[in-house]
Design an enzyme around this catalytic site. Structure first.
Site, PDB file in Angstrom:
ATOM      1  CG  ASN B  73      -0.269   0.653   2.435  1.00  0.00           C
ATOM      2  OD1 ASN B  73      -0.168   1.783   2.626  1.00  0.00           O
ATOM      3  ND2 ASN B  73       0.115  -0.135   3.537  1.00  0.00           N
ATOM      4  CG  ASN B 103      -0.194   6.118  14.129  1.00  0.00           C
ATOM      5  OD1 ASN B 103       0.162   6.985  13.421  1.00  0.00           O
ATOM      6  ND2 ASN B 103       0.404   5.021  14.210  1.00  0.00           N
ATOM      7  CB  CYS B 134       4.582   6.402   7.480  1.00  0.00           C
ATOM      8  SG  CYS B 134       3.753   6.249   5.687  1.00  0.00           S
TER       9      CYS B 134
END
Lengths: 263, 308
Positions: B73, B103, B134
């Site tokens: 993703n 988060n 990320c």
């Protein structure tokens, strides 16, 4: 929205590489509206991992959910092998359906290939007002016989890319010819479309040019179908506001003017 | 036998959960998306979608591609932003009887501090999970989490600005995850969660173009589980603070592997997409496993790994 194991009642090839599957789910059938979709888990285990989204194609006898699909990859190949008595986990119904036409309106349904699925459910559901269905296929072998799916008759015209049946050329030719007829009343018509992106882009352009309301059912790769993964984004036409819609929860049906068709 | 047998309650430093099953950030929306499908209060906790100061629209599509036993993703941390989160999401989250963890993600160290500060004292938020891992954003994210001293500085900044327990979520895309883990521990983090996704890519052989618009994406799902388990085990060996194990957990057996390796709790991510009701099933599966083997408290199982 519910998640449940549903039994496959039938699964048969009704045109080249095109299958119709009937799944027993009175609960989902009772909630389903045209334009909504379900997420199927084609096999327990982890390969393939994700569920696959499918438009609801029609319902039967208050208990059968009909899914029309074309074998294009791993998931649909597994589905094609399934037989009556097997079962799939189904999550649905999901998304927002079509805004239904009002009774005096003429509905023109423009389908490209397997994109006919949600439009057939719309036709089944809409009992008032005249409906004309325009279907485009690659060739005659791919033509889907409506009587296998619908319990009603309706006007339809066909186009094939190779000219082996109906009009030789894209289905958008048929739409254009219809919209250009002298007796066509644009104020009393609306267009509904589903199919490949370039086809819908053309339909959208014709509708916008003439000011005819038009809704498109979009397809996107998605992981969850319920707005959690945010994977199924589609570019909006908005210059200031939101950049992307999510096909699963904002759609899958959108007014064509809300979408940026150049992406 | 009482309902609390076996006892699944776990304590992670100052943070207590009714069971060790937590829904991972980015895979469970804001909780509400799953409300119609299950009793959310059966879960140990929910970590909401990564929050940034301002709303983020995310990356262009396609954002997702399925790979063998996994998925890539590149969502790009699409989220509603702080203001809408406080107004529209928090009031509903406050009605839940489970731990809600936020988060947080910033473009700069200061932004992490600002976000932590904005969530200070907010009722119903049990802890912060700091995303320094990320892989799908141009700046921040993993750029912070691959450097031990920057990881430590982000952790310190968040701790300075919050009254809540701080969990730091680590990236696996480093040579030595233990090094980062120790730096974050020394900076004062209360717990660690790992692993975030592994960076990967996929190519369409017809067009020869990347299958994700972002070219690279984060790999998740069962494909990464053995890597995740190894890293969790290594980090458990190298720090004293509690570790939350994440990575391709699909069922209670997978969860038990992480717990036995020493994770105090686990997070369920990609499995939520495949089976949206999986969370409560995993809780039940762990409970049955313990009951059948006479394990009275989950702590008796956690870290019970027998090395070769």
């Amino acid at each position: 929205m519910i998640e449940q194991k549903t039994e496959i009642i039938f699964n048969r090839e009704i045109a080249r590489d095109t299958f119709l599957m009937g799944l027993r789910s009175p609960e989902i059938v009772a909630r389903a509206k045209p334009g909504q979709f379900v997420m199927l888990r084609v096999r327990p285990g982890i390969d393939p991992l994700l569920r696959r989204p499918f438009s609801i194609c029609a319902v039967q006898d208050d208990e059968l959910l009909l899914i029309l699909y074309r074998v294009v990859g791993k998931g649909t190949a597994i589905m094609a092998e399934a037989s009556g008595g097997d079962s799939f986990s189904v999550l649905g119904p999901l998304g927002n359906g079509f805004a239904l036409p009002d009774r005096h309106q003429q509905s023109i349904l423009v389908a490209g290939g397997i994109g006919v699925a949600p439009l057939l459910f719309l036709a089944q559901y809409t009992r008032t007002g005249p409906i004309q269905l325009m279907m485009g296929f690659g060739s005659a072998a791919e033509i889907i016989a409506l009587e296998l799916i619908l319990d009603r008759t309706m006007d339809f015209v066909i186009a094939t890319d190779d000219g082996s049946a109906g009009h030789a050329g894209p289905v958008t030719d048929l739409l254009e010819a219809r919209l250009n007829q002298d007796e066509f009343e644009r104020d009393a018509a609306s267009i509904f479309t589903c199919g490949p992106g370039p086809m819908m882009k053309k339909v959208a352009a014709m509708a916008l040019e003439r000011g005819i309301p038009c809704q498109a059912s979009l397809e996107a790769v998605m992981a969850c179908g319920i707005g959690a993964c945010q994977g199924c984004s589609v570019k909006t036409s908005s210059k200031e506001g939101q950049t992307y819609f999510h096909v699963c929860t904002d759609g899958p049906v959108f007014p064509v003017m809300a979408i940026d068709w150049n992406h | 036998m009482s309902a609390s047998y076996p006892d699944l309650n776990v304590k992670l430093g100052p943070l207590e959960f009714k069971n060790p099953v937590i829904m991972a950030s980015g895979t469970f929306g804001y909780g509400q998306e799953f409300d119609a499908l299950m009793d959310l209060n059966l879960l140990g906790g929910i970590i909401v979608k990564g929050l940034s100061l301002r709303p983020k629209q995310g990356n262009p599509p396609p954002r997702i591609v399925e790979t063998p036993c996994g998925m890539l993703n590149a969502i790009g941390l699409a989220n509603v932003g702080l203001e809408v989160f406080m107004k529209d999401k928090i009031p509903w989250l406050q009605t839940l009887d489970t731990r809600v963890i936020v988060n947080i993600y910033g473009h700069s160290i200061d932004e992490y501090g600002e976000l932590a500060n904005a969530l200070k004292g907010v009722e119903g938020v049990s802890a912060l999970e700091v995303n320094i891992s990320c892989p799908n954003v141009a700046c921040g994210g993993m750029a912070f989490g691959t450097d031990p001293s920057v990881s430590a500085r982000v952790t310190e900044e968040v701790l300075k600005n919050t009254d809540k327990p701080v969990i730091v979520k680590l990236t696996p895309n480093v040579t030595d995850i233990g090094l980062i883990a120790r730096a974050v521990e020394e900076a004062g983090a209360h717990a660690l969660s790992l692993i975030n996704t592994l960076t990967g890519m996929a190519i369409d052989i017809e067009s020869r173009r990347p299958r994700l618009a972002n070219t690279f994406g984060g790999l998740s799902g069962p494909a990464i589980r053995p890597v995740a388990l190894r890293m969790v085990y290594q980090v458990v060996q190298s720090v004293d603070i509690p570790v939350i194990g994440i990575g391709g957990i699909m069922d209670h057996q997978d969860a038990l592997e992480f717990l036995i390796a020493g994770a105090k709790a686990i997070q369920v991510g990609t499995a939520n997409f495949v089976n949206p009701c999986v969370g409560p099933n995993i809780v039940e599966g762990i409970r049955d496993f313990c009951r059948e083997r006479g394990i009275a408290h989950i702590d008796d199982l956690i870290g019970s790994f027998e090395p070769a």
